[in-house]
Design a protein around this motif. Structure first.
Motif, PDB file in Angstrom:
ATOM      1  N   GLY A   1       0.763  -1.225   0.000  1.00 15.90           N
ATOM      2  CA  GLY A   1       0.000   0.000   0.000  1.00 15.90           C
ATOM      3  C   GLY A   1       0.794   1.275   0.000  1.00 15.90           C
ATOM      4  N   TYR A   2       2.120   1.187  -0.175  1.00 20.65           N
ATOM      5  CA  TYR A   2       2.911   2.420  -0.211  1.00 20.65           C
ATOM      6  C   TYR A   2       3.001   2.911  -1.656  1.00 20.65           C
ATOM      7  CZ  TYR A   2       4.237   0.749   4.423  1.00 20.65           C
ATOM      8  OH  TYR A   2       4.221   0.301   5.698  1.00 20.65           O
ATOM      9  N   LYS A   3       1.850   3.297  -2.206  1.00 25.30           N
ATOM     10  CA  LYS A   3       1.800   3.635  -3.631  1.00 25.30           C
ATOM     11  C   LYS A   3       2.567   4.921  -3.936  1.00 25.30           C
ATOM     12  CE  LYS A   3      -2.579   1.290  -4.469  1.00 25.30           C
ATOM     13  NZ  LYS A   3      -3.962   1.413  -4.966  1.00 25.30           N
ATOM     14  N   LEU A   4       2.446   5.903  -3.048  1.00 30.23           N
ATOM     15  CA  LEU A   4       3.156   7.163  -3.289  1.00 30.23           C
ATOM     16  C   LEU A   4       4.662   6.950  -3.224  1.00 30.23           C
ATOM     17  CD1 LEU A   4       0.888   9.581  -1.267  1.00 30.23           C
ATOM     18  CD2 LEU A   4       0.826   9.040  -3.679  1.00 30.23           C
ATOM     19  N   SER A   5       5.092   6.154  -2.255  1.00 32.90           N
ATOM     20  CA  SER A   5       6.523   5.842  -2.173  1.00 32.90           C
ATOM     21  C   SER A   5       6.982   5.090  -3.412  1.00 32.90           C
ATOM     22  CB  SER A   5       6.807   5.009  -0.915  1.00 32.90           C
ATOM     23  OG  SER A   5       6.411   5.717   0.229  1.00 32.90           O
ATOM     24  N   SER A   6       6.116   4.199  -3.900  1.00 39.03           N
ATOM     25  CA  SER A   6       6.468   3.457  -5.114  1.00 39.03           C
ATOM     26  C   SER A   6       6.594   4.388  -6.316  1.00 39.03           C
ATOM     27  CB  SER A   6       5.407   2.390  -5.388  1.00 39.03           C
ATOM     28  OG  SER A   6       5.612   1.789  -6.626  1.00 39.03           O
TER      29      SER A   6
ATOM     30  N   PHE B   1       9.836   6.237  -5.905  1.00 42.20           N
ATOM     31  CA  PHE B   1      10.959   5.327  -6.119  1.00 42.20           C
ATOM     32  C   PHE B   1      11.143   5.041  -7.607  1.00 42.20           C
ATOM     33  CE2 PHE B   1      14.021   2.434  -4.483  1.00 42.20           C
ATOM     34  CZ  PHE B   1      14.027   1.315  -5.306  1.00 42.20           C
ATOM     35  N   SER B   2      10.026   4.840  -8.334  1.00 41.17           N
ATOM     36  CA  SER B   2      10.142   4.579  -9.776  1.00 41.17           C
ATOM     37  C   SER B   2      10.617   5.812 -10.533  1.00 41.17           C
ATOM     38  CB  SER B   2       8.789   4.114 -10.318  1.00 41.17           C
ATOM     39  OG  SER B   2       7.820   5.111 -10.130  1.00 41.17           O
ATOM     40  N   ASP B   3      10.217   7.000 -10.060  1.00 45.32           N
ATOM     41  CA  ASP B   3      10.712   8.217 -10.712  1.00 45.32           C
ATOM     42  C   ASP B   3      12.209   8.393 -10.512  1.00 45.32           C
ATOM     43  OD1 ASP B   3       7.738  10.199 -10.097  1.00 45.32           O
ATOM     44  OD2 ASP B   3       8.289   8.859 -11.737  1.00 45.32           O
ATOM     45  N   GLU B   4      12.711   8.012  -9.347  1.00 43.20           N
ATOM     46  CA  GLU B   4      14.144   8.153  -9.079  1.00 43.20           C
ATOM     47  C   GLU B   4      14.968   7.099  -9.809  1.00 43.20           C
ATOM     48  OE1 GLU B   4      13.799  10.092  -4.600  1.00 43.20           O
ATOM     49  OE2 GLU B   4      14.323   7.998  -4.861  1.00 43.20           O
ATOM     50  N   ASN B   5      14.322   6.058 -10.278  1.00 41.75           N
ATOM     51  CA  ASN B   5      15.005   5.025 -11.062  1.00 41.75           C
ATOM     52  C   ASN B   5      14.321   4.934 -12.429  1.00 41.75           C
ATOM     53  OD1 ASN B   5      16.878   3.487  -8.952  1.00 41.75           O
ATOM     54  ND2 ASN B   5      14.924   3.929  -7.943  1.00 41.75           N
ATOM     55  N   ASP B   6      14.345   6.034 -13.143  1.00 35.26           N
ATOM     56  CA  ASP B   6      13.596   6.090 -14.399  1.00 35.26           C
ATOM     57  C   ASP B   6      14.244   5.280 -15.514  1.00 35.26           C
ATOM     58  OD1 ASP B   6      14.769   9.441 -15.295  1.00 35.26           O
ATOM     59  OD2 ASP B   6      15.803   7.642 -14.578  1.00 35.26           O
TER      60      ASP B   6
ATOM     61  N   CYS C   1      -2.671  22.813   9.501  1.00 32.41           N
ATOM     62  CA  CYS C   1      -2.487  22.546   8.073  1.00 32.41           C
ATOM     63  C   CYS C   1      -1.111  21.981   7.729  1.00 32.41           C
ATOM     64  CB  CYS C   1      -2.723  23.825   7.264  1.00 32.41           C
ATOM     65  SG  CYS C   1      -4.425  24.410   7.316  1.00 32.41           S
ATOM     66  N   LEU C   2      -0.084  22.456   8.395  1.00 34.15           N
ATOM     67  CA  LEU C   2       1.263  22.032   8.013  1.00 34.15           C
ATOM     68  C   LEU C   2       1.479  20.525   8.133  1.00 34.15           C
ATOM     69  CD1 LEU C   2       3.496  24.928   9.373  1.00 34.15           C
ATOM     70  CD2 LEU C   2       2.990  24.368   7.012  1.00 34.15           C
ATOM     71  N   PRO C   3       0.949  19.842   9.151  1.00 33.87           N
ATOM     72  CA  PRO C   3       1.148  18.376   9.184  1.00 33.87           C
ATOM     73  C   PRO C   3       0.591  17.655   7.969  1.00 33.87           C
ATOM     74  CG  PRO C   3       0.424  19.167  11.325  1.00 33.87           C
ATOM     75  CD  PRO C   3       0.319  20.332  10.397  1.00 33.87           C
ATOM     76  N   HIS C   4      -0.379  18.261   7.289  1.00 35.43           N
ATOM     77  CA  HIS C   4      -0.926  17.637   6.082  1.00 35.43           C
ATOM     78  C   HIS C   4      -0.152  18.045   4.838  1.00 35.43           C
ATOM     79  CE1 HIS C   4      -4.500  16.174   8.211  1.00 35.43           C
ATOM     80  NE2 HIS C   4      -4.506  17.346   8.837  1.00 35.43           N
ATOM     81  N   ILE C   5       0.609  19.120   4.918  1.00 31.82           N
ATOM     82  CA  ILE C   5       1.319  19.625   3.743  1.00 31.82           C
ATOM     83  C   ILE C   5       2.706  19.031   3.637  1.00 31.82           C
ATOM     84  CG2 ILE C   5       2.266  21.713   2.692  1.00 31.82           C
ATOM     85  CD1 ILE C   5      -0.055  23.250   3.892  1.00 31.82           C
ATOM     86  N   VAL C   6       3.446  19.020   4.755  1.00 27.67           N
ATOM     87  CA  VAL C   6       4.859  18.621   4.716  1.00 27.67           C
ATOM     88  C   VAL C   6       5.058  17.213   4.174  1.00 27.67           C
ATOM     89  CG1 VAL C   6       6.897  18.245   6.133  1.00 27.67           C
ATOM     90  CG2 VAL C   6       5.471  20.250   6.533  1.00 27.67           C
ATOM     91  N   PRO C   7       4.278  16.203   4.598  1.00 29.74           N
ATOM     92  CA  PRO C   7       4.534  14.857   4.047  1.00 29.74           C
ATOM     93  C   PRO C   7       4.345  14.780   2.538  1.00 29.74           C
ATOM     94  CG  PRO C   7       3.148  14.736   5.995  1.00 29.74           C
ATOM     95  CD  PRO C   7       3.231  16.179   5.634  1.00 29.74           C
ATOM     96  N   ASN C   8       3.513  15.671   1.981  1.00 27.76           N
ATOM     97  CA  ASN C   8       3.263  15.605   0.553  1.00 27.76           C
ATOM     98  C   ASN C   8       4.288  16.358  -0.277  1.00 27.76           C
ATOM     99  OD1 ASN C   8       0.769  14.126   0.701  1.00 27.76           O
ATOM    100  ND2 ASN C   8      -0.160  15.975   1.532  1.00 27.76           N
ATOM    101  N   VAL C   9       5.054  17.228   0.360  1.00 31.32           N
ATOM    102  CA  VAL C   9       6.019  18.005  -0.394  1.00 31.32           C
ATOM    103  C   VAL C   9       7.087  17.106  -0.983  1.00 31.32           C
ATOM    104  CG1 VAL C   9       7.784  19.794  -0.209  1.00 31.32           C
ATOM    105  CG2 VAL C   9       5.589  20.082   0.934  1.00 31.32           C
ATOM    106  N   LEU C  10       7.549  16.141  -0.194  1.00 30.10           N
ATOM    107  CA  LEU C  10       8.626  15.275  -0.658  1.00 30.10           C
ATOM    108  C   LEU C  10       8.158  14.319  -1.741  1.00 30.10           C
ATOM    109  CD1 LEU C  10      10.188  14.436   2.814  1.00 30.10           C
ATOM    110  CD2 LEU C  10      10.902  16.187   1.191  1.00 30.10           C
ATOM    111  N   LEU C  11       6.846  14.098  -1.807  1.00 32.21           N
ATOM    112  CA  LEU C  11       6.332  13.116  -2.764  1.00 32.21           C
ATOM    113  C   LEU C  11       5.681  13.769  -3.976  1.00 32.21           C
ATOM    114  CD1 LEU C  11       4.659  10.683  -0.233  1.00 32.21           C
ATOM    115  CD2 LEU C  11       6.888  10.444  -1.312  1.00 32.21           C
ATOM    116  N   ALA C  12       5.702  15.071  -4.059  1.00 31.89           N
ATOM    117  CA  ALA C  12       4.945  15.771  -5.092  1.00 31.89           C
ATOM    118  C   ALA C  12       5.675  15.768  -6.419  1.00 31.89           C
ATOM    119  CB  ALA C  12       4.653  17.200  -4.654  1.00 31.89           C
ATOM    120  N   LYS C  13       5.783  14.589  -7.025  1.00 26.82           N
ATOM    121  CA  LYS C  13       6.407  14.489  -8.346  1.00 26.82           C
ATOM    122  C   LYS C  13       5.390  14.195  -9.429  1.00 26.82           C
ATOM    123  CE  LYS C  13      11.229  13.478  -7.582  1.00 26.82           C
ATOM    124  NZ  LYS C  13      12.358  12.701  -8.100  1.00 26.82           N
TER     125      LYS C  13
END
Length: 1187
Positions: A247-252, A255-260, A489-501
């Motif tokens: 279920g870690y779809k965002l991480s996946s 991860f796939s973007d970093e290994n394109d 609001c910030l607890p909902h924003i920060v985790p998504n910043v690193l994954l916003a690709k």
């Protein structure tokens, strides 16, 4: 490692041929072969290798498992300071001699790329004989292998050079297709070769590097083994698979973007020629476990002693059991320690969360302990003391009040001690204090009910029922509230910043940013920065979906409530104007929805000028249906707040423009939102019954003089549907302007309104209770309304008198001028009168509507024979009165009145020999509703037993109209006996009139017994000698057969219809009267044309269909040459089909008219059909599906 066969030889056959050599080579020491490359670089070029051995000194006789990595560099060594340079031809010869085919192939390819083609290699690889299979047994040790020895090849594969494309084609036209197919085949084989080469190279690299690095690691244990590229790709694949499964779809995704450079969908992309290993979890659970060695398995037989069976196994494993047991215990301890660590970290995390929540609780307690501000409730909007509170806070769901004296203030909490702010915060503090003052909104001078206004604003699609929606709907206006909002609001924003690709992650992140942007734009002291922030808000998401648009709209409304109309006009409207022509429809849709949502918070001059012009431009120019639909809804909201009477003509034109929109969803929005809002404004202006409804009636009247066949039914539908949507506000106007309005008072015992009292409204805005204000008030008004109509009369009731004296007469006059044969017009007006009568009530219908119709129709007995009374009976007034007025109420007296009216009309029209179109239209409209089938049969039975043959003929013809859609039980019980009764009469005209009804029964009924009875009656018409000279009967039967034959059961068609048509065609050849002969021939032609599209068996085709066509052809040859050409084509087609069936035993049924012989025959057929002057009704019925 076995060498690869590039020509797709199976591994099992190759391995079987080489296994003897492998067993010898694998025992050979490294000194026996040529020295290989240095261990550090297994793929180094020959020039970097160790001193070479003589090129032709290899003692290998066949390739083996380790040949590529050991011997290839030795055979290709060229470096040496003392030796002469070796020619490439010698290298190629040595490679071919030692059977390094793949190396030679690669060498050949590199030479071709360098422009140095070698004839030896070119001739070798272009000769397919080098790759043919030589035999199934491996060569002997001492056998000298030829170039094609051990490398086998399937005989069906040819190289491109050896293919002769001409031998695959008979005429040479398929050469390109064959070449494409061969090229695709070769490409597929080349891909397989590349895949196999990759596998070889992978294993070679793994084996060499692994052995050398392990030697280095044994000598230097402190050196960590580096990860190889192939290992990295394999681990990347397993890690990505683990993330997806858990279920870690965002991480996946990240991860796939970093290994394109890697395809995670295909394991083969890893490059390993091995099956995919188990998952990461399985590897983790089994790490460190030594897999048990394979036991020696032996075949045993029954009754073998247990000790003999287990002896060897127990003996071989007994020495390993203690070690395995201790290792397992160690693993259990390690697993428990790991779980203990996880629990400890989870405990620490929960403790931190508890502390954080406790701190938030303390902060909220301090906030609540401050004096609570006053709130503004919807129920207090009409208060006589609007300024009693100094701090007014609006909730997220409040709307601006209707009263002009009301003011709305931005939400906030008054804070003490602001005087100590540093100078850098003075400007922001001034802005905050400005926001805390009263915010005045320009309320329109309107008298809409709160229920209507609330229903109108419900079409603004906003979202505040979610966490983010609630966050957007309230804007912070102090430093403390800003801090609290940031903390939420910030607890909902920060985790998504690193994954916003990915785009969807960006959209989700942008959604979380909306409250921050709005808060900053609201509180920032610099206008330029505020404008930039609002620009970011409207351009935050490239193509916002419904939820995201609702979120932005909610934020815009909250912003508008907080800052007031001046800043809304100066800051928000320019953002909408910039997006009005955006290329994405979602952005234009956001603009259209924003105009409606912000309408209550704009200055009234801007509402009726700039915003109205923007929406008018989008309605006229935008090509997206969903945008125009939103524009119409926003225009409706604008019409609910506009109070400039000069804009009324513009609103009327906008209504007509939107009603003519080609999109159905836009037209629905007009009826649901725009027309109710516009009619409410017209009512306040006094224009509803003075200007709006008369304007629509005038436009309808202008359509009528164009002629019966020139009536634009689409425009009629537009205007009449608009009139129908104006019925609820018209009735509300009648109630509100009634003499009893001042006496209306709601009591506790006020009865509820019946559910069926009014027609179902198309939208909440068309609900009369919403227009009036509440259902209780409406209930009281309805009681007084009925009492006034029944007992007190209409004196002084101007609005109702206008309906009775002006509207109804004008409508009845229009109805008398429309085309009665237009079923669409009849249906539209019928629905309009039905809704009008149901809305105004039964007393109004009985006392005001019915008398006006009855006065015009004049159905009294003394006027039956008078020619003056017959004209109106042939108009559309009859079906509209019967189906639109008399069917409004379904009581017994209402049904009796309807039955009596239809009986009188049928009698009057029959006895006066008038056209029956009005009666037919009534029966068709009523027959569409099964609830009226019994009633219609009652009317027809009155005609069946009537003394006049004219009335009985009319009743017989009406049966054909009502039988479609009627239940078989009702047909069997009432319709069929009535028709049989008509056939038993003495008049031939009555009997002939029943034939179409009998045909309809055969077309629609499946009951066998009823079909047989009808068939017997039709057979009596055809075979009884008394009907032999009845020309009109034959015409009617042929016409009926042509109409019902394609839809009737095949057995009835094959056994009854076609044989009798054959007989009639044969008899017509000898008819003496030429006029009657051409009449029958014309009807036969249409019948055969319709039946030619049916599936007809070969026997019926030969015995009846073709002979009947030939008889008809003989008539047409003399009487109508244009028909004769078509018949010739049909006969020719039938004969060809029959011949083809006899030769190939094809299907059992045929469609004759579906295809004609050749393009010339088809063109000739169509041109002749276009020249025919006879009716095409029979041909039109051909393409109707059987019901």
């Amino acid at each position: 490692m076995a060498s690869v066969n590039p020509f797709n030889l199976s591994d099992s056959e190759e391995e079987a041929e080489r296994r003897p050599n492998e067993s010898v080579d694998t025992q050979r020491s490294p000194s026996q072969g040529a020295p290989g490359p240095p261990p550090g670089n297994p793929f180094s070029s020959p020039a970097e290798a160790e001193p070479p051995t003589p090129l032709l000194s290899s003692n290998r006789t066949s390739p083996n498992g380790e040949g590529i990595s050991v011997s290839a560099p030795a055979t290709s060594a060229m470096a040496g300071s003392t030796e002469a340079r070796v020619s490439v031809d010698l290298i190629a010869a040595q490679l071919l001699r030692d059977q390094f085919i793949l190396t030679a192939l690669e060498f050949h390819t590199e030479l071709l790329e360098a422009g140095r083609e070698l004839p030896r290699l070119r001739d070798y690889f272009s000769n397919p004989g080098n790759f043919e299979r030589q035999g199934g047994t491996p060569p002997a040790k001492d056998q000298v292998l030829g170039p094609g020895g051990p490398l086998n090849r399937a005989g069906s594969i040819s190289t491109l050079d050896s293919l002769d494309f001409a031998r695959y084609s008979d005429d040479g036209n398929r050469e390109s297709d064959e070449r494409v197919a061969v090229l695709e085949f070769e490409l597929r084989k080349a891909k397989e070769t590349i895949q196999a080469l990759r596998a070889n190279l992978t294993q070679a690299a793994e084996s060499d590097v692994l052995s050398q690095e392990r030697k280095n690691l044994k000598s230097c244990p402190e050196i960590q083994e580096p990860i190889r590229q192939l290992e990295k790709r394999a681990l990347n694949f397993l890690v990505n698979e683990y993330l997806l499964k858990n279920g870690y779809k965002l991480s996946s995704i990240t991860f796939s973007d970093e290994n394109d450079d890697q395809d995670f969908e295909l394991w083969d992309d890893v490059g390993l020629n091995i099956p995919k290993p188990p998952g990461l979890l399985h590897l983790y659970r089994n790490c460190g476990n030594v897999p048990p060695s394979q036991r020696n398995m032996v075949d045993v037989s029954v009754a073998v002693d247990a000790s003999e069976l287990l002896g060897n196994c127990v003996a071989s494993e007994s020495s390993k059991k203690p070690g395995l047991s201790q290792q397992q215990q160690t693993e259990v301890v390690q697993e428990l320690e790991y779980q203990l660590g996880l629990l400890s970290s989870e405990k620490q995390s929960l403790a931190d969360q508890i502390k954080k929540l406790q701190s938030e609780i303390q902060t909220l307690k301090r906030t609540v302990s401050s004096p609570p501000p006053a709130t503004l409730d919807l129920s207090s909007q009409n208060s006589s003391h609007p300024s009693s509170s100094s701090n007014i806070i609006t909730s997220s769901t409040d709307s601006p009040s209707v009263d002009n004296s009301q003011t709305l203030e931005g939400r906030g909490v008054s804070e003490a001690g602001n005087g100590g702010d540093p100078p850098s915060k003075q400007k922001a503090s001034q802005l905050q204090s400005c926001n805390k003052t009263h915010v005045h909104f320009d309320q329109p001078n309107r008298k809409l009910s709160p229920a209507f206004q609330q229903a109108l604003l419900s079409f603004c699609r906003m979202c505040s029922d979610s966490r983010l929606g609630a966050e957007v709907s309230r804007i912070a206006d102090s430093e403390e509230s800003v801090m609290l909002m940031l903390g939420r609001c910030l607890p909902h924003i920060v985790p998504n910043v690193l994954l916003a690709k990915r785009e969807r992650m960006v959209a989700h992140l942008c959604q979380e940013l909306i409250p921050l942007i709005l808060c900053t734009a609201c509180l920032h002291p610099e206008p330029k920065e505020r404008d930039q922030l609002l620009h970011i808000l409207f351009n935050l998401i490239k193509r916002p979906d419904d939820e995201q648009r609702q979120m932005i709209l909610t934020g815009c409304v909250a912003f508008a409530r907080h800052v007031g109309p001046t800043r809304v006009e100066a800051e928000l409207l320019p953002q909408c104007w910039e997006q009005i022509n955006h290329k994405y429809p979602e952005r234009r849709l956001l603009v259209a929805e924003s105009c409606g949502a912000l309408a209550p918070y704009l200055p009234k001059e801007i509402r009726s000028s700039l915003v109205l012009s923007m929406l008018q431009q989008m309605l006229a120019e935008d090509k997206a249906d969903m945008v125009r639909e939103a524009v119409v809804k926003s225009l409706g909201i604008i019409m609910g707040y506009i109070d400039d009477a000069d804009k009324y003509p513009q609103g009327f034109e906008l209504m007509l423009l939107s009603l003519g929109d080609p999109s159905e969803r836009v037209v629905n929005a007009v009826h649901q939102v725009f027309i109710p809002a516009f009619s409410a404004w017209s009512t306040e202006l006094g224009n509803l019954h003075v200007a709006l409804i008369p304007s629509l009636l005038t436009r309808i009247e202008k359509l009528l003089p164009q002629g019966e066949h020139g009536l634009d039914e689409h425009k009629l539908h537009i205007f009449l549907s608009a009139l129908q949507s104006l019925i609820p506000p018209l009735f509300a106007l009648v109630l509100q302007n009634a003499p009893f309005t001042s006496r209306a008072a709601v009591h506790a015992d006020t009865p509820a309104i019946e559910v069926t009292r009014f027609p179902r409204p198309a939208s909440p805005l068309q609900d009369i209770a919403t227009i009036i204000g509440s259902r209780e008030v409406l209930s009281v008004l309805l009681q007084l309304y009925d009492h006034q109509l029944e007992l007190e009369g209409t004196t002084g009731w101007d609005s109702l008198l206008w309906v009775v004296n002006q509207l109804l007469p004008q409508l009845i006059e229009i109805v008398g001028r429309i085309n009665v044969t237009s079923s669409t017009c009849v249906h539209e007006f019928s629905r309009f009168f039905w809704r009008l009568c149901r809305t105004f009530g039964k007393i109004f219908t009985n006392t005001k509507v019915k008398p006006q119709f009855q006065e015009i129709l004049r159905l009294s007995e003394e006027n039956v024979d008078a020619s003056a009374g017959n004209g109106i009976l042939t108009k559309a007034t009859v079906p509209i009165y019967a189906t639109g007025v008399l069917t409004c109420y379904n009581q017994e007296e209402d049904r009796k009145l309807l039955v009596g009216f239809l009986e009188d009309v049928m009698t009057t029209l029959s006895l006066s020999h008038a056209p029956l179109d009005s009666l037919k239209a009534s029966f068709v409209e009523l027959g569409a509703n099964p609830a009226y089938h019994e009633l219609l049969l009652t009317v027809l039975w009155y005609g069946v037993v009537h003394t006049s043959a004219l009335v009985r003929c009319t009743a017989a013809r009406m049966f054909e109209l009502v039988l479609r859609g009627m239940s078989e039980a009702l047909i069997d019980r009432r319709a069929a006996p009535a028709l049989i009764t008509l056939c038993s009469g003495p008049e031939f005209s009555v009997r002939i009139s029943t034939i179409p009804a009998f045909g309809t029964i055969m077309e629609t009924v499946t009951q066998k017994e009823l079909q047989e009875r009808v068939k017997m009656q039709l057979a009596s018409f055809l075979e009884d000698p008394q009907y032999q000279d009845q020309h009109s009967l034959h015409i009617e039967i042929i016409r009926t057969f042509g109409r019902v034959g394609p839809n009737a059961e095949p057995r009835f068609r094959d056994e009854f219809v076609l044989p009798h048509l054959h007989k009639l065609a044969l008899a017509n050849n000898s008819h003496a009267v030429e006029s009657k002969r051409i009449d029958i021939a014309t009807q036969l032609f249409e019948a055969y044309s319709a039946l030619s599209c049916c599936f007809i068996s070969e026997e019926v085709m030969v015995n009846h269909f073709l002979p009947g066509l030939r008889c008809l052809h003989a008539d047409m040859e003399q009487l109508s040459p244009e028909h004769e050409v078509i018949l010739s084509s049909m006969i020719k087609e039938c004969e060809i089909k029959v011949e083809n069936r006899g030769m190939s035993d094809a299907q059992g049924s045929i469609s004759i008219a579906s295809s004609l012989v050749g393009e010339d025959a088809k063109t000739k057929f169509l041109s002749k059909m276009g020249q025919l002057t006879t009716s095409g009704a029979m041909l039109a019925n051909v393409f109707q599906r059987k019901k």
